[in-house]
Design a protein around this motif. Sequence first.
Motif, PDB file in Angstrom:
ATOM      1  N   ARG A  16       0.835  -1.199   0.000  1.00 52.45           N
ATOM      2  CA  ARG A  16       0.000   0.000   0.000  1.00 52.45           C
ATOM      3  C   ARG A  16       0.864   1.240   0.000  1.00 52.45           C
ATOM      4  O   ARG A  16       1.874   1.329   0.673  1.00 52.45           O
ATOM      5  CB  ARG A  16      -0.914  -0.007   1.235  1.00 52.45           C
ATOM      6  CG  ARG A  16      -1.830  -1.238   1.317  1.00 52.45           C
ATOM      7  CD  ARG A  16      -2.656  -1.473   0.044  1.00 52.45           C
ATOM      8  NE  ARG A  16      -3.389  -0.306  -0.370  1.00 52.45           N
ATOM      9  CZ  ARG A  16      -4.622   0.004   0.025  1.00 52.45           C
ATOM     10  NH1 ARG A  16      -5.275  -0.788   0.837  1.00 52.45           N
ATOM     11  NH2 ARG A  16      -5.206   1.101  -0.411  1.00 52.45           N
ATOM     12  N   TYR A  17       0.429   2.208  -0.799  1.00 48.38           N
ATOM     13  CA  TYR A  17       1.150   3.461  -0.996  1.00 48.38           C
ATOM     14  C   TYR A  17       0.182   4.609  -0.735  1.00 48.38           C
ATOM     15  O   TYR A  17      -1.008   4.497  -1.044  1.00 48.38           O
ATOM     16  CB  TYR A  17       1.676   3.548  -2.434  1.00 48.38           C
ATOM     17  CG  TYR A  17       2.470   2.334  -2.851  1.00 48.38           C
ATOM     18  CD1 TYR A  17       3.831   2.255  -2.589  1.00 48.38           C
ATOM     19  CD2 TYR A  17       1.849   1.262  -3.500  1.00 48.38           C
ATOM     20  CE1 TYR A  17       4.560   1.141  -2.965  1.00 48.38           C
ATOM     21  CE2 TYR A  17       2.578   0.135  -3.870  1.00 48.38           C
ATOM     22  CZ  TYR A  17       3.936   0.083  -3.602  1.00 48.38           C
ATOM     23  OH  TYR A  17       4.656  -1.023  -3.964  1.00 48.38           O
ATOM     24  N   PRO A  18       0.670   5.727  -0.221  1.00 53.23           N
ATOM     25  CA  PRO A  18      -0.225   6.872  -0.017  1.00 53.23           C
ATOM     26  C   PRO A  18      -0.915   7.259  -1.327  1.00 53.23           C
ATOM     27  O   PRO A  18      -0.282   7.344  -2.371  1.00 53.23           O
ATOM     28  CB  PRO A  18       0.719   7.988   0.451  1.00 53.23           C
ATOM     29  CG  PRO A  18       1.910   7.278   0.997  1.00 53.23           C
ATOM     30  CD  PRO A  18       2.044   6.018   0.188  1.00 53.23           C
ATOM     31  N   GLY A  19      -2.231   7.402  -1.265  1.00 52.73           N
ATOM     32  CA  GLY A  19      -2.990   7.828  -2.431  1.00 52.73           C
ATOM     33  C   GLY A  19      -3.072   6.799  -3.540  1.00 52.73           C
ATOM     34  O   GLY A  19      -3.342   7.156  -4.680  1.00 52.73           O
ATOM     35  N   ASP A  20      -2.864   5.494  -3.230  1.00 55.15           N
ATOM     36  CA  ASP A  20      -2.875   4.475  -4.291  1.00 55.15           C
ATOM     37  C   ASP A  20      -4.265   4.220  -4.869  1.00 55.15           C
ATOM     38  O   ASP A  20      -4.405   3.549  -5.882  1.00 55.15           O
ATOM     39  CB  ASP A  20      -2.201   3.174  -3.852  1.00 55.15           C
ATOM     40  CG  ASP A  20      -2.894   2.462  -2.705  1.00 55.15           C
ATOM     41  OD1 ASP A  20      -4.113   2.648  -2.493  1.00 55.15           O
ATOM     42  OD2 ASP A  20      -2.206   1.678  -2.018  1.00 55.15           O
ATOM     43  N   GLY A  21      -5.303   4.739  -4.232  1.00 54.92           N
ATOM     44  CA  GLY A  21      -6.641   4.675  -4.805  1.00 54.92           C
ATOM     45  C   GLY A  21      -7.440   3.426  -4.501  1.00 54.92           C
ATOM     46  O   GLY A  21      -8.615   3.341  -4.847  1.00 54.92           O
ATOM     47  N   TRP A  22      -6.841   2.430  -3.840  1.00 59.67           N
ATOM     48  CA  TRP A  22      -7.582   1.201  -3.539  1.00 59.67           C
ATOM     49  C   TRP A  22      -8.125   1.304  -2.126  1.00 59.67           C
ATOM     50  O   TRP A  22      -7.373   1.577  -1.189  1.00 59.67           O
ATOM     51  CB  TRP A  22      -6.671  -0.019  -3.686  1.00 59.67           C
ATOM     52  CG  TRP A  22      -7.435  -1.301  -3.743  1.00 59.67           C
ATOM     53  CD1 TRP A  22      -8.349  -1.658  -4.666  1.00 59.67           C
ATOM     54  CD2 TRP A  22      -7.346  -2.389  -2.832  1.00 59.67           C
ATOM     55  NE1 TRP A  22      -8.837  -2.913  -4.394  1.00 59.67           N
ATOM     56  CE2 TRP A  22      -8.233  -3.384  -3.270  1.00 59.67           C
ATOM     57  CE3 TRP A  22      -6.596  -2.620  -1.681  1.00 59.67           C
ATOM     58  CZ2 TRP A  22      -8.404  -4.599  -2.613  1.00 59.67           C
ATOM     59  CZ3 TRP A  22      -6.756  -3.829  -1.021  1.00 59.67           C
ATOM     60  CH2 TRP A  22      -7.655  -4.800  -1.487  1.00 59.67           C
ATOM     61  N   THR A  23      -9.418   1.127  -1.981  1.00 59.07           N
ATOM     62  CA  THR A  23     -10.027   1.290  -0.663  1.00 59.07           C
ATOM     63  C   THR A  23     -10.873   0.077  -0.283  1.00 59.07           C
ATOM     64  O   THR A  23     -11.399  -0.633  -1.141  1.00 59.07           O
ATOM     65  CB  THR A  23     -10.933   2.531  -0.606  1.00 59.07           C
ATOM     66  OG1 THR A  23     -12.002   2.361  -1.540  1.00 59.07           O
ATOM     67  CG2 THR A  23     -10.171   3.794  -0.915  1.00 59.07           C
ATOM     68  N   ILE A  24     -10.964  -0.130   0.999  1.00 64.82           N
ATOM     69  CA  ILE A  24     -11.874  -1.108   1.589  1.00 64.82           C
ATOM     70  C   ILE A  24     -12.539  -0.363   2.740  1.00 64.82           C
ATOM     71  O   ILE A  24     -12.036  -0.360   3.858  1.00 64.82           O
ATOM     72  CB  ILE A  24     -11.131  -2.342   2.135  1.00 64.82           C
ATOM     73  CG1 ILE A  24     -10.256  -2.973   1.070  1.00 64.82           C
ATOM     74  CG2 ILE A  24     -12.128  -3.358   2.684  1.00 64.82           C
ATOM     75  CD1 ILE A  24      -9.344  -4.061   1.591  1.00 64.82           C
ATOM     76  N   ILE A  25     -13.611   0.315   2.436  1.00 64.04           N
ATOM     77  CA  ILE A  25     -14.284   1.124   3.458  1.00 64.04           C
ATOM     78  C   ILE A  25     -15.725   0.650   3.591  1.00 64.04           C
ATOM     79  O   ILE A  25     -16.582   1.017   2.785  1.00 64.04           O
ATOM     80  CB  ILE A  25     -14.224   2.629   3.110  1.00 64.04           C
ATOM     81  CG1 ILE A  25     -12.764   3.064   2.924  1.00 64.04           C
ATOM     82  CG2 ILE A  25     -14.910   3.454   4.194  1.00 64.04           C
ATOM     83  CD1 ILE A  25     -12.595   4.472   2.437  1.00 64.04           C
ATOM     84  N   PRO A  26     -15.999  -0.187   4.593  1.00 64.28           N
ATOM     85  CA  PRO A  26     -17.363  -0.691   4.769  1.00 64.28           C
ATOM     86  C   PRO A  26     -18.251   0.341   5.467  1.00 64.28           C
ATOM     87  O   PRO A  26     -17.765   1.263   6.124  1.00 64.28           O
ATOM     88  CB  PRO A  26     -17.167  -1.913   5.663  1.00 64.28           C
ATOM     89  CG  PRO A  26     -15.953  -1.576   6.478  1.00 64.28           C
ATOM     90  CD  PRO A  26     -15.071  -0.752   5.565  1.00 64.28           C
TER      91      PRO A  26
END
Length: 146
Positions: free
Chosen positions: A114-124
């Motif tokens: 994971r990188y800052p601002g990588d755009g991949w999210t897991i937000i339930p």
Amino acid sequence: MTQTATSTTQGCIFCAIVARQAEASVVYEDETVVAFMSLHPVTPGHLLVVPRKHAVGLEDLDAPTSTHVWSVAHEMARAIRRSAMPCEGINVFLCDGEAAFQTVFHFHLHVIPRYPGDGWTIIPDEVERERSLLDNDAQVIKDALV
């Protein structure tokens, strides 16, 4: 229709990779697992750890294989952190079953840098569950332990 652990593995891309019948960028392999780069990475460095023996999901893995897969995933995460890919975090992600977003029905762990601002999210959408319901859920699971 999904495969079961006892059905043919013909057509399984991960079985083909393990057998060296399909291309993969292999990072690590031993007698039990193969770790290779994801063909569809969500971030640079995203890799998969796959048991050599076909297993659809967690329920199909024997304990020693399961332990080894998780151990190798841990080592891959450590290697990514020490590599020239300066990530700031790691997700170890499992999709077990179609409802859990599994698309290749051969057990595999995703190791995702994971990188800052990588755009991949897991937000339930989190909703707090009442204690009595949590206690009931805990008892149902305890009753199923074998």
